[in-house]
Design an enzyme around this catalytic site. Structure first.
Site, PDB file in Angstrom:
ATOM      1  N   LYS A 140       0.827  -1.217   0.000  1.00 43.29           N
ATOM      2  CA  LYS A 140       0.000   0.000   0.000  1.00 43.29           C
ATOM      3  C   LYS A 140       0.863   1.270   0.000  1.00 43.29           C
ATOM      4  CE  LYS A 140      -2.343  -0.870   3.806  1.00 43.29           C
ATOM      5  NZ  LYS A 140      -1.658  -2.104   4.254  1.00 43.29           N
ATOM      6  N   ARG A 158      -9.027   1.328   9.415  1.00 45.92           N
ATOM      7  CA  ARG A 158      -8.645  -0.043   9.721  1.00 45.92           C
ATOM      8  C   ARG A 158      -9.698  -0.735  10.586  1.00 45.92           C
ATOM      9  NH1 ARG A 158      -2.665   0.689   9.160  1.00 45.92           N
ATOM     10  NH2 ARG A 158      -1.601  -1.295   9.434  1.00 45.92           N
ATOM     11  N   ARG A 161      11.693  -6.659   4.927  1.00 48.13           N
ATOM     12  CA  ARG A 161      11.519  -5.248   4.542  1.00 48.13           C
ATOM     13  C   ARG A 161      12.438  -4.313   5.329  1.00 48.13           C
ATOM     14  NH1 ARG A 161       5.604  -2.507   4.857  1.00 48.13           N
ATOM     15  NH2 ARG A 161       5.888  -2.757   7.101  1.00 48.13           N
ATOM     16  N   ARG A 220      11.790  -2.081  10.727  1.00 48.12           N
ATOM     17  CA  ARG A 220      10.804  -1.678  11.735  1.00 48.12           C
ATOM     18  C   ARG A 220      10.708  -2.734  12.823  1.00 48.12           C
ATOM     19  NH1 ARG A 220       5.478   0.033   8.451  1.00 48.12           N
ATOM     20  NH2 ARG A 220       4.584  -1.021  10.241  1.00 48.12           N
ATOM     21  N   ARG A 222       0.081  -8.827  13.769  1.00 46.70           N
ATOM     22  CA  ARG A 222      -0.479  -7.783  12.897  1.00 46.70           C
ATOM     23  C   ARG A 222      -1.406  -8.384  11.844  1.00 46.70           C
ATOM     24  NH1 ARG A 222       4.592  -5.116  10.554  1.00 46.70           N
ATOM     25  NH2 ARG A 222       3.154  -3.734   9.476  1.00 46.70           N
TER      26      ARG A 222
HETATM   27  P1  AMP Z   1       1.459   0.467   9.159  1.00 47.25           P
HETATM   28  O1  AMP Z   1       2.649   1.329   8.962  1.00 47.25           O
HETATM   29  O2  AMP Z   1       0.277   0.897   8.335  1.00 47.25           O
HETATM   30  O3  AMP Z   1       1.760  -1.001   8.996  1.00 47.25           O
HETATM   31  O4  AMP Z   1       1.006   0.660  10.685  1.00 47.25           O
HETATM   32  C1  AMP Z   1       1.877   0.341  11.750  1.00 47.25           C
HETATM   33  C2  AMP Z   1       1.106   0.314  13.049  1.00 47.25           C
HETATM   34  O5  AMP Z   1       0.550   1.615  13.298  1.00 47.25           O
HETATM   35  C3  AMP Z   1      -0.083  -0.625  13.105  1.00 47.25           C
HETATM   36  O6  AMP Z   1       0.306  -1.961  13.420  1.00 47.25           O
HETATM   37  C4  AMP Z   1      -0.908   0.013  14.225  1.00 47.25           C
HETATM   38  O7  AMP Z   1      -0.356  -0.263  15.491  1.00 47.25           O
HETATM   39  C5  AMP Z   1      -0.706   1.497  13.947  1.00 47.25           C
HETATM   40  N1  AMP Z   1      -1.748   2.007  13.014  1.00 47.25           N
HETATM   41  C6  AMP Z   1      -1.558   2.473  11.747  1.00 47.25           C
HETATM   42  N2  AMP Z   1      -2.719   2.849  11.211  1.00 47.25           N
HETATM   43  C7  AMP Z   1      -3.672   2.619  12.134  1.00 47.25           C
HETATM   44  C8  AMP Z   1      -5.088   2.766  12.163  1.00 47.25           C
HETATM   45  N3  AMP Z   1      -5.772   3.243  11.104  1.00 47.25           N
HETATM   46  N4  AMP Z   1      -5.738   2.424  13.298  1.00 47.25           N
HETATM   47  C9  AMP Z   1      -5.079   1.974  14.386  1.00 47.25           C
HETATM   48  N5  AMP Z   1      -3.753   1.766  14.417  1.00 47.25           N
HETATM   49  C10 AMP Z   1      -3.044   2.088  13.307  1.00 47.25           C
END
Ligand code: AMP
Length: 212
Positions: free
Chosen positions: A13, A88, A126, A159, A170
Site C-alpha cells: 500500500k 482499519r 523489509r 521496523r 499484525r
Molecule cells: P502500518 O505502517 O500501516 O503497517 O502501521 C503500523 C502500526 O501503526 C499498526 O500496526 C498500528 O499499530 C498502527 N496504526 C496504523 N494505522 C492505524 C489505524 N488506522 N488504526 C489503528 N492503528 C493504526
C-alpha cells in the site's frame, strides 16, 4: 479524487499510495507514518502510539480518528487525497464517511490482495528509509548500496514491528478488524480488488486503471 488503499500489512500500500498520489496530483497520508513521525519527535501521541505499535495491535480509534481527521480537514486536502492504512476498523470507516458527507464522498477504495505466506516473507525482509520512508526488500527490491536509500541517501532500518512474531499478530489483527471493511465498501460499489502479487509496475498500472 478521494482514494483509500485497503489491504493487509505488506500488500504494498505504501509504495502504491505514493505513486497514485503523484499521478492524480493529490497528497497522501499514511497513518502508520504519521504515528512513526510522532514517535521520532517524542510527542505524547508518539509515546502512546508506540506502546500499541510495538505489540502489533491497533492504536485506539479515538486517537487515530482525531489524527487523520485533522489531516483531511486541512485546506491542502480540499481537492482530494490518498489514504494508506486508514480506516482499519468499522468505527474508523464510519467516522470517515461522516466527515466526508460534508465535503464529498470517497471515489475509490482500492483493495490490494496478497496471500498470507507471501505477506510474512515480504514484511520480514523489509527495510525502510529513516528519512523518506521508502520501502526496500532484501530479495525483491534491494537498494543499490547496502543499507542506503536509493532515493534520498538516508539510512535503512528494519521496523521493530516487522519482526516475525509481531508480524503474525499484525496479520491476525488485520483479518479480524480490517478485512470486514472489504464488504463494507463493496456495498457502495466503489471497491476495486487488485491482485497484489507479482511485478510492482504491473500492479501499479492495474491500480491506475481501476481509478478510471
Ligand atoms: P502500518 O505502517 O500501516 O503497517 O502501521 C503500523 C502500526 O501503526 C499498526 O500496526 C498500528 O499499530 C498502527 N496504526 C496504523 N494505522 C492505524 C489505524 N488506522 N488504526 C489503528 N492503528 C493504526
Amino acid at each position: 479524487m478521494k482514494i483509500i488503499l485497503l489491504g493487509p500489512p505488506g500488500a504494498g500500500k505504501g509504495t502504491q499510495a505514493q505513486r497514485i498520489a503523484s499521478v492524480v496530483d493529490v497528497n497522501k497520508a499514511s497513518s502508520g507514518d504519521l504515528f512513526r513521525e510522532n514517535i521520532t519527535a517524542g510527542s505524547e501521541l508518539g509515546i502512546l502510539a508506540k506502546s500499541y505499535m510495538d505489540r502489533g495491535v491497533l492504536v485506539p480509534d479515538d486517537v487515530t480518528i482525531k489524527l487523520i481527521m485533522g489531516w483531511i480537514q486541512s485546506p491542502e486536502q480540499a481537492s482530494g487525497f490518498v489514504l494508506d492504512g486508514f480506516p482499519r476498523t468499522l468505527n474508523q470507516a464510519e467516522s470517515l464517511d461522516r466527515e466526508l458527507n460534508r465535503s464529498g464522498s470517497l471515489d475509490r477504495v482500492l483493495y490490494i490482495n496478497v496471500n498470507e505466506e507471501e505477506l510474512v516473507e515480504r514484511l520480514s525482509g523489509r527495510f525502510i528509509c529513516a528519512n523518506c520512508q521508502s520501502p526496500f526488500h532484501v530479495k525483491y527490491s534491494a537498494p543499490t548500496r547496502n543499507g542506503v536509500c536509493d532515493f534520498c541517501g538516508g539510512s535503512l532500518y528494519q521496523r521493530s514491528d516487522d519482526k516475525p512474531e509481531v508480524v503474525r499478530t499484525r496479520l491476525g489483527v488485520y483479518f479480524e478488524e480490517t478485512a470486514p471493511l472489504v464488504e463494507y465498501y463493496r456495498k457502495s460499489n466503489i471497491l476495486r480488488e487488485i491482485n497484489g502479487e507479482g511485478d510492482i509496475e504491473v500492479i501499479g498500472e492495474s491500480l491506475l486503471k481501476a481509478l478510471s
